[in-house]
Motif scaffolding. Structure first.
Motif, short mmCIF file in Angstrom:
data_model
loop_
_atom_site.label_atom_id
_atom_site.label_comp_id
_atom_site.label_asym_id
_atom_site.label_seq_id
_atom_site.Cartn_x
_atom_site.Cartn_y
_atom_site.Cartn_z
N ARG A 164 123.76 36.63 98.10
CA ARG A 164 123.10 35.96 96.98
C ARG A 164 123.26 36.76 95.68
O ARG A 164 122.39 36.79 94.84
CB ARG A 164 121.60 35.76 97.29
N ARG A 165 124.43 37.38 95.55
CA ARG A 165 124.66 38.26 94.40
C ARG A 165 124.62 37.48 93.08
O ARG A 165 124.21 38.04 92.05
CB ARG A 165 125.98 39.01 94.54
N ASN A 166 125.05 36.19 93.08
CA ASN A 166 124.99 35.41 91.84
C ASN A 166 123.55 35.21 91.39
O ASN A 166 123.23 35.31 90.19
CB ASN A 166 125.68 34.06 92.02
N GLU A 167 122.68 34.94 92.35
CA GLU A 167 121.26 34.79 92.01
C GLU A 167 120.68 36.12 91.55
O GLU A 167 119.86 36.17 90.61
CB GLU A 167 120.49 34.27 93.23
N ALA A 168 121.12 37.21 92.20
CA ALA A 168 120.65 38.53 91.80
C ALA A 168 121.08 38.85 90.37
O ALA A 168 120.30 39.40 89.58
CB ALA A 168 121.18 39.59 92.76
N LYS A 169 122.31 38.49 90.03
CA LYS A 169 122.82 38.75 88.69
C LYS A 169 122.01 37.97 87.65
O LYS A 169 121.66 38.50 86.58
CB LYS A 169 124.30 38.38 88.59
N ARG A 170 121.70 36.71 87.95
CA ARG A 170 120.89 35.93 87.01
C ARG A 170 119.50 36.52 86.88
O ARG A 170 118.93 36.55 85.78
CB ARG A 170 120.81 34.47 87.48
N PHE A 171 118.94 36.98 87.98
CA PHE A 171 117.61 37.59 87.93
C PHE A 171 117.63 38.85 87.07
O PHE A 171 116.71 39.09 86.27
CB PHE A 171 117.13 37.91 89.35
N ILE A 172 118.68 39.64 87.20
CA ILE A 172 118.84 40.84 86.36
C ILE A 172 118.87 40.45 84.89
O ILE A 172 118.19 41.05 84.05
CB ILE A 172 120.13 41.59 86.76
N ASN A 173 119.67 39.43 84.55
CA ASN A 173 119.78 38.98 83.16
C ASN A 173 118.46 38.43 82.64
O ASN A 173 118.09 38.64 81.47
CB ASN A 173 120.87 37.92 83.02
N LEU A 174 117.73 37.72 83.50
CA LEU A 174 116.43 37.17 83.12
C LEU A 174 115.46 38.29 82.78
O LEU A 174 114.80 38.26 81.72
CB LEU A 174 115.88 36.31 84.26
N ILE A 175 115.35 39.28 83.65
CA ILE A 175 114.40 40.37 83.41
C ILE A 175 114.80 41.15 82.17
O ILE A 175 113.94 41.55 81.37
CB ILE A 175 114.32 41.29 84.65
N ASP A 176 116.11 41.35 81.96
CA ASP A 176 116.55 42.04 80.74
C ASP A 176 116.09 41.30 79.49
O ASP A 176 115.61 41.91 78.53
CB ASP A 176 118.08 42.16 80.73
N ALA A 177 116.25 39.97 79.48
CA ALA A 177 115.87 39.18 78.30
C ALA A 177 114.37 39.24 78.06
O ALA A 177 113.91 39.41 76.93
CB ALA A 177 116.33 37.73 78.46
N LEU A 178 113.59 39.10 79.12
CA LEU A 178 112.14 39.14 78.98
C LEU A 178 111.67 40.53 78.54
O LEU A 178 110.82 40.66 77.65
CB LEU A 178 111.46 38.76 80.29
N TYR A 179 112.25 41.56 79.11
CA TYR A 179 111.86 42.93 78.78
C TYR A 179 112.21 43.27 77.33
O TYR A 179 111.37 43.81 76.59
CB TYR A 179 112.55 43.90 79.74
N ASP A 180 113.41 42.94 76.92
CA ASP A 180 113.86 43.28 75.57
C ASP A 180 113.03 42.58 74.50
O ASP A 180 112.89 43.08 73.38
CB ASP A 180 115.34 42.93 75.39
N ASN A 181 112.48 41.40 74.84
CA ASN A 181 111.67 40.63 73.89
C ASN A 181 110.18 40.83 74.13
O ASN A 181 109.37 40.14 73.52
CB ASN A 181 112.03 39.15 73.97
N ARG A 182 109.83 41.76 75.01
CA ARG A 182 108.44 42.12 75.31
C ARG A 182 107.62 40.92 75.77
O ARG A 182 106.42 40.80 75.51
CB ARG A 182 107.75 42.80 74.13
N VAL A 183 108.28 39.99 76.46
CA VAL A 183 107.59 38.83 77.02
C VAL A 183 106.79 39.29 78.25
O VAL A 183 107.26 40.12 79.04
CB VAL A 183 108.60 37.74 77.42
#
Length: 385
Positions: A317-336
């Protein structure tokens, strides 16, 4: 002015019911804005009734008189002060049938697309480049009399170039605007490229709306998350109930609605949102073909994300893992703020022996741990809602 509308269908009435139920604390600044919203709703109702009477008078040979549109509202203030909650309540009770609520970003993306199509039609019909703004504004005014905007902000030069001409036409046709923003209207597009293009629009806007600063005593969102467990594991009935409890607290039990975010011509469905909070399942975000820019768009649209059902991710499920990584990066960088139910602790969420995602997930796990800390939850930096 608002006596003609029953208390149960006023913003102030519904707000008071939430106070009485212990869902929120009464706040004088919020109550003042609620009164303004109710006055506007009453004015819209009266204008519509008067317009109907005028139309009937015309049928019977009497002179038809024009009905002036009431002034709209521009509500601005710091994050977490209740702007979106009040907009939710107003939109629910607004009696105007031709009403629309949209993130300002989505409205402008749609408008640019409509202008592009109108320009092509006019060019083919007239053999020359006629101004496409007029037919687009007429179409919007025909569809919508009350435009409610979340996140009113201008960051794009293309939007700045279009705003003045578009809204001049919309206001001429009686469209009423209600907007929430973190920005004083005088500071819209501040330091932006060719800002002079937007100055006439800012002047026009302030003629057509009453500007209200919502200066509540505190960031209510942070109060509700402080001391709350926001990383819930394992996936069981207890964690799902806790997720629901956090949702109800953050949204004050205001009924949710669905909406669609647009990004680079793609649509991102949001099935459950209210008061600047959006609820997604893991499958909705990480098993769909969404990219980093889509997750950034989500991070810009909401101050808090509830993410339900994150599984342990194996190598297949590496594709899902990659999307999850990108999601957390976006939320973290924007302090969501993130409230999540997961099947394991952050360091155990990715179960694969090799691959680049193994190393990337170490950063994701670290961020997930930080995002549930009191320091992160109290950080307002970068939040736009």
């Amino acid at each position: 002015m608002t006596e003609a509308i029953p208390t149960t269908v006023t913003v102030k009435g519904r707000y008071q019911a939430m106070v009485d139920a212990g869902e929120i604390e009464a706040d004088a600044a919020q109550i003042a804005v609620a009164r303004h919203l109710d006055d506007l709703n009453a004015a819209l109702t009266e204008a519509r009734i008067t317009t109907k009477k005028s139309a009937l008078g015309w049928l019977f040979g009497k002179r038809k008189t024009a009905v002036a549109a009431p002034k709209g509202l521009y509500i601005w203030g710091s994050v977490g002060r209740g702007k979106t909650m009040l907009m939710d309540l107003f939109y629910q009770v607004a009696t105007e049938p031709k009403k629309r609520r949209s993130h300002f970003h989505e409205f402008m993306a749609e408008t640019h697309a409509r202008v592009f199509e109108a320009r092509k039609v006019l060019s083919e019909k007239n053999g020359k480049n006629s101004d496409p703004i007029l037919p687009v504004a007429e179409a919007i005014a025909e569809e919508t009399r009350l435009l409610c905007f979340d996140e009113f902000t201008v960051t794009d030069i293309a939007d700045a170039m279009l705003l003045g001409r578009l809204f001049t036409k919309l206001f001429e046709r009686g469209v009423v605007v209600v907007a929430t923003s973190n920005v004083d209207p005088n500071d819209l597009y501040k330091d932006g490229l060719n800002r002079n293009h937007i100055l006439p629009f800012i002047e026009l806007l302030q003629q057509k709306v009453d500007v209200l600063k919502l200066d509540s005593r505190t960031d209510f969102r942070l109060e509700k998350l402080s001391g709350t467990k926001v990383y819930l594991t394992p996936l069981d009935d207890h964690s799902e109930q806790a997720l629901t409890d956090v949702w109800r607290s953050l949204t004050n039990n205001v009924p949710p609605h669905s909406e669609t975010l647009e990004n680079l011509g793609r649509e991102i469905p949001v099935n459950k949102t209210c008061a600047g909070v959006a609820w997604f399942t893991f499958d909705e975000l990480c098993r769909q073909p969404l990219g980093a820019s889509d997750f950034l768009r989500i991070a810009q649209a909401y101050h808090t994300i509830i993410l339900q059902g994150v599984p342990v991710l194996e190598a297949r499920r590496r594709n899902e893992a990659k999307r999850f990584i990108n999601l957390i990066d976006a939320l973290y960088d924007n302090r969501v703020k993130l409230v999540v139910s997961a099947d394991a602790e952050p360091n155990e969420l990715y179960d694969a022996p090799t691959g680049t995602e193994v190393f990337e997930f170490e950063r994701t796990a670290s961020r997930l741990i930080e995002m549930r800390s009191e320091e992160y939850l109290a950080d307002e930096a970068g939040i736009e809602n």
